[in-house]
Design a protein around this motif. Sequence first.
Motif, PDB file in Angstrom:
ATOM      1  N   SER A 265       0.798  -1.234  -0.092  1.00 54.75           N
ATOM      2  CA  SER A 265      -0.203  -0.038   0.049  1.00 54.75           C
ATOM      3  C   SER A 265       0.954   1.108   0.088  1.00 54.75           C
TER       4      SER A 265
ATOM      5  N   THR B 201      -1.996   5.964  -7.394  1.00 51.85           N
ATOM      6  CA  THR B 201      -0.750   6.628  -7.766  1.00 51.85           C
ATOM      7  C   THR B 201       0.301   5.665  -7.858  1.00 51.85           C
TER       8      THR B 201
ATOM      9  N   SER C 148      -6.044  -1.822   4.684  1.00 48.61           N
ATOM     10  CA  SER C 148      -7.752  -1.352   5.027  1.00 48.61           C
ATOM     11  C   SER C 148      -8.490  -1.515   3.760  1.00 48.61           C
TER      12      SER C 148
ATOM     13  N   GLN D 130      -8.291   4.460  -2.852  1.00 51.48           N
ATOM     14  CA  GLN D 130      -7.131   4.844  -3.873  1.00 51.48           C
ATOM     15  C   GLN D 130      -6.171   3.529  -4.083  1.00 51.48           C
TER      16      GLN D 130
END
Length: 326
Positions: A236, A254, A269, A273
């Motif tokens: 992540s 991104t 989580s 994004q």
Amino acid sequence: MPIIITFAETREVKLRRASLEAVSEARRLASALGASVESVLVGSGVEGLAAELGRHGADKVHVFDDPALASYATEAYARALAQVIQKVKPTAVLVPFTAMGKDLAPRVAARVGAGLASDVSGLSVKAGRLEARRAMYSGKAVATVCWEGEPQMATLRPNVFPLAQPDASRSASVAKASVDVTARARVTAVHASGAGKVELSEAQVIVSGGRGLKGPENFHLVQSLAEAFGAAVGASRAVVDAGWVDHQLQVGQTGKTVSPTLYVACGISGAIQHLAGMSSSKCIVAINKDPDAPIFKIANYGILGDVFEVLPRLTDAAKVYFGAAR
Ligand SMILES: Cc1cc2nc3c(=O)[nH]c(=O)nc-3n(C[C@H](O)[C@H](O)[C@H](O)COP(=O)(O)OP(=O)(O)OC[C@H]3O[C@@H](n4cnc5c(N)ncnc54)[C@H](O)[C@@H]3O)c2cc1C
């Protein structure tokens, strides 16, 4: 007869899987449109790869084979692809949505005056025209888009479009071509980052770790499970920003967009994004100790538990299973 062009990306004189997916999809669309498929192959020592494109669906391959094209250079590669588009006036152009494709396709689209649908995850034919599906708002909505005019140009998300079985009886004709290779920027060397043993964007299985791992000293738990699966390692943004792992491993809006067969999210989580980069995975397994973690909403299988207990047990089981299977 209409023509569909695909851009065939190579790495170390091998066709990337995403290039074969693009030509497979072009073949499928060509049947519906009564079109033929032509691929554009650019590099050094790549001519021999035209046969593989033929077996996957290309009728003709435009080959730009030049030592000066050994490394990707935006200007020269864009010139080559644009040159073929201007010559054959295709109805559609398909480019893999890889790092190279993301750089190349917009430049070529601007040069030939084409509309570009990027990161497309589905294509269909309606009244002789293409319709594309692409995720919007980090995957919260899916837009159906169509083009005005031609060529209808799209970049295709890797690992989403099915790879056709190679047909040994098919072959493609080869058209050798040349292009002006001068460029204002030139690649002088490429250094592999060594971030992951298996390339993330093409991996069929990915094990990703998040902040639930608590610190970089525990990230080996993710790496061990990935190794047992023969999988790529992902992460992540939270752990990338914290400096635990290289940015190359980041999955998400991104980071990289991935669509593996299996995605195992460990202590992640499931922020929107992050989901933007992996929600098209075919099977998602989430390990999280919070039953309300958003990742469970999109997971096919959820393991409600502590990564420090679950990961070592899963790794041991995978070692036994795959050890026996290999
Ligand atoms: C413009 C923008 C772009 C972004 N781009 C990206 C992107 O590309 N990729 C990306 O990932 N994020 C991106 N983010 C960040 C994103 O919003 C989240 O902050 C990030 O994804 C959270 O990472 P995480 O899930 O590892 O951490 P957290 O949200 O902190 O989640 C950690 C999870 O671990 C669980 N956990 C804790 N301890 C344990 C344990 N012992 N066992 C099991 N589970 C445990 C918790 O319950 C929690 O669910 C972006 C944000 C913005 C604003």
